[in-house]
Scaffold this motif. Structure first.
Motif, PDB file in Angstrom:
ATOM      1  N   ILE A 196       0.841  -1.197   0.000  1.00  0.00           N
ATOM      2  CA  ILE A 196       0.000   0.000   0.000  1.00  0.00           C
ATOM      3  C   ILE A 196       0.876   1.246   0.000  1.00  0.00           C
ATOM      4  CG2 ILE A 196      -1.724   1.294   1.304  1.00  0.00           C
ATOM      5  CD1 ILE A 196      -2.727  -1.392   2.381  1.00  0.00           C
ATOM      6  N   GLN A 205      -5.888   3.997   2.827  1.00  0.00           N
ATOM      7  CA  GLN A 205      -5.028   2.877   3.213  1.00  0.00           C
ATOM      8  C   GLN A 205      -5.833   1.812   3.944  1.00  0.00           C
ATOM      9  OE1 GLN A 205      -1.033   3.613   4.799  1.00  0.00           O
ATOM     10  NE2 GLN A 205      -1.239   5.784   4.278  1.00  0.00           N
ATOM     11  N   LEU A 208      -7.851  -0.180   1.356  1.00  0.00           N
ATOM     12  CA  LEU A 208      -6.996  -1.099   0.607  1.00  0.00           C
ATOM     13  C   LEU A 208      -6.527  -2.260   1.482  1.00  0.00           C
ATOM     14  CD1 LEU A 208      -4.874   1.473  -1.427  1.00  0.00           C
ATOM     15  CD2 LEU A 208      -6.603  -0.084  -2.334  1.00  0.00           C
TER      16      LEU A 208
END
Length: 214
Positions: A196, A205, A208
């Protein structure tokens, strides 16, 4: 509006998700750079509730990137969407596609209905479409290409023809009868954790990170 190659910041998503609809003057138009926000608000008011909760953030983040390019692409989804998915392959884990594909018919129908209703000075329309079946093939090819690239990551001098042949073999392994075998995709790609980008905002973040753990 997100910068090219970046996902929209989570704070912006939250702001638009909580947007209160205001009546607008009849005949008032918006500028092209306001189109992404306008369409995302419409999405949150209409189609979003028909998407499983776990896939909603993936769907709306993808749509923002589509919205951002619709006018320049003259509504040509058949060209825009595959190229965008290719770009996203470098920015999101493979689970992004697993969540997105089942929602594509709904998302495309939303675009076909809502884009012409956006009060732009010059109206924009969806001029070409892409079926879920065709998009599934595109995704399978991207995943096979990604798996092949990872296979030869430590062998940079491997001929391009060998990488292409490997990608084709992997494509035949993960895609058959019009569907992607996600279990095989997981087996191919899960040994290589997704990295990431630390420059992304914390909310992105987290999204993800959650995707990569599916």
């Amino acid at each position: 509006m997100p910068k090219q190659g970046q996902f929209a910041k989570s704070a912006r998503l939250k702001q638009l998700n909580n947007f209160k609809v205001r009546s607008r003057q009849r005949g008032k138009t918006i500028s092209a750079d306001q189109l992404p926000d306008f369409l995302l608000v419409r999405f949150n008011l209409t189609a979003k509730k028909r998407i499983p909760h776990a896939a909603q953030e993936t769907a709306q983040r993808f749509l923002i990137e589509v919205f951002d390019q619709l006018v320049a692409a003259q509504g040509d989804l058949a060209s825009l969407v595959p190229d965008l998915l290719d770009d996203i392959s470098h920015r999101a884990p493979w689970q992004f596609y697993m969540q997105l594909l089942p929602q594509w018919d709904l998302l495309q129908d939303f675009l076909k209905k809502e884009l012409p209703a956006v009060p732009l000075a010059q109206r924009c329309y969806v001029t070409t479409t892409v079926t879920t079946a065709d998009l599934t093939k595109v995704v399978a090819q991207l995943l096979a290409k990604k798996a092949a690239a990872i296979t030869f990551l430590k062998r940079p001098n491997v001929p391009a023809a060998m990488q292409q042949q490997t990608a084709q073999l992997l494509y035949g392994s993960i895609y058959h009868d019009g569907t992607i075998d996600w279990a095989k995709v997981r087996a191919l790609l899960s040994p290589f954790p997704f990295t990431i980008d630390s420059q992304l905002d914390e909310g992105t973040q987290q999204w993800l990170r959650a995707l990569s753990q599916l």
